[in-house]
Design an enzyme around this catalytic site. Structure first.
Site, PDB file in Angstrom:
ATOM      1  NE  ARG A 169      -3.996   1.564   6.203  1.00 35.93           N
ATOM      2  CZ  ARG A 169      -4.333   1.355   4.792  1.00 35.93           C
ATOM      3  NH1 ARG A 169      -5.563   1.567   4.472  1.00 35.93           N
ATOM      4  NH2 ARG A 169      -3.820   0.249   4.094  1.00 35.93           N
ATOM      5  CB  SER A 240       1.625  -0.237   4.795  1.00 34.93           C
ATOM      6  OG  SER A 240       0.930  -1.101   3.531  1.00 34.93           O
ATOM      7  CD  GLU A 343      -1.039   1.561   7.790  1.00 34.23           C
ATOM      8  OE1 GLU A 343      -0.840   1.625   6.511  1.00 34.23           O
ATOM      9  OE2 GLU A 343      -1.276   0.285   8.103  1.00 34.23           O
TER      10      GLU A 343
HETATM   11  N1  EPU Z   1       5.440   0.369  -6.169  1.00 34.43           N
HETATM   12  C1  EPU Z   1       6.840   0.618  -6.768  1.00 34.43           C
HETATM   13  N2  EPU Z   1       7.786  -0.136  -6.222  1.00 34.43           N
HETATM   14  C2  EPU Z   1       7.515  -1.429  -5.753  1.00 34.43           C
HETATM   15  C3  EPU Z   1       6.055  -1.677  -5.016  1.00 34.43           C
HETATM   16  C4  EPU Z   1       5.211  -0.643  -5.643  1.00 34.43           C
HETATM   17  O1  EPU Z   1       7.136   1.788  -7.081  1.00 34.43           O
HETATM   18  O2  EPU Z   1       8.484  -1.877  -5.379  1.00 34.43           O
HETATM   19  C5  EPU Z   1       4.605   1.412  -6.497  1.00 34.43           C
HETATM   20  C6  EPU Z   1       3.819   1.245  -7.536  1.00 34.43           C
HETATM   21  O3  EPU Z   1       3.728   2.102  -8.507  1.00 34.43           O
HETATM   22  C7  EPU Z   1       2.308   0.609  -7.359  1.00 34.43           C
HETATM   23  C8  EPU Z   1       2.248   1.420  -5.980  1.00 34.43           C
HETATM   24  O4  EPU Z   1       3.609   1.555  -5.499  1.00 34.43           O
HETATM   25  O5  EPU Z   1       1.354   0.695  -8.312  1.00 34.43           O
HETATM   26  C9  EPU Z   1       1.343   0.828  -4.982  1.00 34.43           C
HETATM   27  O6  EPU Z   1       1.565  -0.275  -4.604  1.00 34.43           O
HETATM   28  P1  EPU Z   1       0.607  -1.422  -3.739  1.00 34.43           P
HETATM   29  O7  EPU Z   1      -0.618  -1.399  -4.710  1.00 34.43           O
HETATM   30  O8  EPU Z   1       1.208  -2.569  -3.537  1.00 34.43           O
HETATM   31  O9  EPU Z   1      -0.102  -0.553  -2.731  1.00 34.43           O
HETATM   32  P2  EPU Z   1       0.123   0.427  -1.806  1.00 34.43           P
HETATM   33  O10 EPU Z   1      -0.253   1.890  -1.834  1.00 34.43           O
HETATM   34  O11 EPU Z   1       1.885   0.645  -1.913  1.00 34.43           O
HETATM   35  C10 EPU Z   1      -1.567   0.208   0.026  1.00 34.43           C
HETATM   36  C11 EPU Z   1      -1.856  -0.144   1.299  1.00 34.43           C
HETATM   37  C12 EPU Z   1      -1.716  -1.727   1.640  1.00 34.43           C
HETATM   38  C13 EPU Z   1      -2.757  -2.483   0.696  1.00 34.43           C
HETATM   39  C14 EPU Z   1      -2.367  -1.991  -0.849  1.00 34.43           C
HETATM   40  C15 EPU Z   1      -3.189  -2.923  -1.838  1.00 34.43           C
HETATM   41  C16 EPU Z   1      -1.248   1.871   2.726  1.00 34.43           C
HETATM   42  C17 EPU Z   1      -0.148   2.270   3.586  1.00 34.43           C
HETATM   43  N3  EPU Z   1      -1.045   0.582   2.126  1.00 34.43           N
HETATM   44  O12 EPU Z   1      -0.351  -0.020  -0.314  1.00 34.43           O
HETATM   45  O13 EPU Z   1      -1.915  -2.018   2.907  1.00 34.43           O
HETATM   46  O14 EPU Z   1      -2.518  -3.771   1.011  1.00 34.43           O
HETATM   47  O15 EPU Z   1      -2.508  -0.502  -1.021  1.00 34.43           O
HETATM   48  O16 EPU Z   1      -4.493  -2.128  -1.676  1.00 34.43           O
HETATM   49  O17 EPU Z   1      -2.311   2.412   2.142  1.00 34.43           O
HETATM   50  C18 EPU Z   1      -1.128  -2.163   5.028  1.00 34.43           C
HETATM   51  O18 EPU Z   1      -1.760  -1.347   5.442  1.00 34.43           O
HETATM   52  O19 EPU Z   1      -0.405  -2.936   6.076  1.00 34.43           O
HETATM   53  C19 EPU Z   1      -1.321  -2.853   3.606  1.00 34.43           C
HETATM   54  C20 EPU Z   1      -0.492  -3.822   3.101  1.00 34.43           C
END
Ligand code: EPU
Length: 347
Positions: A169, A240, A343
């Site tokens: 990012r 995010s 972010e």
């Molecule tokens: N999780 C929880 N509780 C929840 C939801 C998620 O504990 O209610 C944990 C789970 O362990 C899950 C982990 O969070 O495995 C990661 O969740 P997710 O796969 O949704 O990915 P993220 O790291 O939270 C990032 C990006 C998103 C992108 C997703 C998918 C950032 C800040 N965000 O989210 O990007 O869609 O990966 O690759 O890096 C954005 O930047 O606006 C965005 C949506």
């Protein structure tokens, strides 16, 4: 086309759906338009108060109801084929094209590389600045060059991908002095003509009907996003809200000690090795700290992805959302000794 609109509403300029007023909205299409904006004295009033370049406002929070200064949006929707052979195609994409329109275009022409970024709000210009990423792919993975208008020389500068300092990012364009100096006009992307499915993230693999069919991959990504994230256009959000924190070994130890003192069981905590340390899941930290679904006035933590803050009923102010974010950040500091970074950019 160079148009300056006066006294407009902020609401259509941010996906968080926060309202307010704006003195000047500049709409531009080409580098020549930017040349006129910055050198023609007709626009001195507009430029003197400061010009902030935005995409769809999908990563912004207007904390003040009156934005002083000008916002500028690229109105060009151009996508052009600028090079190709039997292995790849190079596209030049204007800054103003919606990122999902670029992905859809690539999927229609069976050009691989961006399909995992389906349905991400924002523009190609914004993606080039903040290196948008999802499902194991980052925008930088397909970037060859980024063409910018240089506010010092009033010329176009073409940056090779290796000179942009892309990271999680992050890029050169997010930091001074480049931030003030360069305006992204277009990006050259290199897409593969042969299937390059990247399905290692989470359960994506299991959801794809045909791994060599780009449309199947796009549909699976869209299904995952729709199941977890608020619908764009229906519930105001900025995706995010926080970045996933990257910790050194020492910070990792302090985090574990603090979690233990706070009585939080860290079994199953997602940890990923990345350049510069270990990346934690901010969603997991916020979830464990008990914030899922919490409402504060008109602001809310999204129940199925707590990394996302929403304008629950369209009446939230930016300040209200910022206050909720600050409470979450303080709580995560207290419980895990980790300072989350937003972010989202506050304006
Ligand atoms: N999780 C929880 N509780 C929840 C939801 C998620 O504990 O209610 C944990 C789970 O362990 C899950 C982990 O969070 O495995 C990661 O969740 P997710 O796969 O949704 O990915 P993220 O790291 O939270 C990032 C990006 C998103 C992108 C997703 C998918 C950032 C800040 N965000 O989210 O990007 O869609 O990966 O690759 O890096 C954005 O930047 O606006 C965005 C949506």
């Amino acid at each position: 086309m160079l148009v300056v609109n006066r006294d407009v509403s902020l609401r259509p300029l941010n996906t968080m759906d926060v309202d307010g007023t704006l003195r000047y909205l500049v709409e531009w299409e080409t580098a020549e338009d930017l040349g006129r904006l910055f050198t023609d004295s007709t626009y001195a009033d507009v430029v003197d108060g400061g010009v902030k370049f935005i995409g769809q406002g999908s990563n912004l929070l207007f904390v003040s109801r009156d934005y002083r200064g000008a916002l500028a949006k690229c109105a060009s929707r151009a996508i052009r084929l600028v090079g190709e052979n039997d292995k790849y195609a190079d596209l030049e994409v204007s800054a103003g094209v919606a990122l999902d329109d670029v992905v859809a275009y690539c999927c229609r022409h069976c050009l691989w590389g961006l399909e995992n970024l389906s349905l991400i709000p924002g523009t190609a210009g914004g993606a080039a600045v903040q290196n948008v990423g999802a499902y194991g792919v980052e925008f930088k993975d397909v970037v060859v060059k980024v063409n910018c208008y240089d506010r010092e020389t009033h010329r176009i500068v073409s940056f090779d991908v290796g000179d942009i300092g892309y990271a999680y990012r992050d890029s050169l364009f997010k930091h001074s002095p480049a931030k003030e100096r360069y305006i992204v006009v277009s990006t050259i992307l290199r897409l593969s003509r042969s299937p390059q499915p990247r399905l290692n993230y989470g359960k994506l693999d299991a959801l794809v009907a045909d791994k060599n069919d780009i449309v199947s991959v796009r549909e699976a990504v869209i299904a995952v996003r729709r199941s977890k994230l608020p619908e764009v256009g229906k519930t105001g959000s900025a995706g995010s809200f926080f970045k996933n924190p990257i910790l050194t070994d020492q910070q990792m130890e302090l985090m574990l000690a603090q979690a233990s003192r706070s009585g939080i069981d860290v079994t199953g905590m997602p940890v990923f090795d990345v350049a510069g340390g270990r990346k934690l899941s901010a969603a997991w930290l916020i979830d464990r700290a008990g914030w899922k679904g919490v409402e504060s006035g008109h602001a809310r933590v999204w129940p199925t992805q707590p990394l996302v803050l929403v304008n629950a009923d369209g009446f939230a102010t930016g300040r209200e959302i910022a206050d909720l974010a600050a409470r979450i950040m303080d709580d995560i500091s207290m419980k895990f000794n980790v300072r989350l970074e937003t972010e989202v950019e506050y304006l």
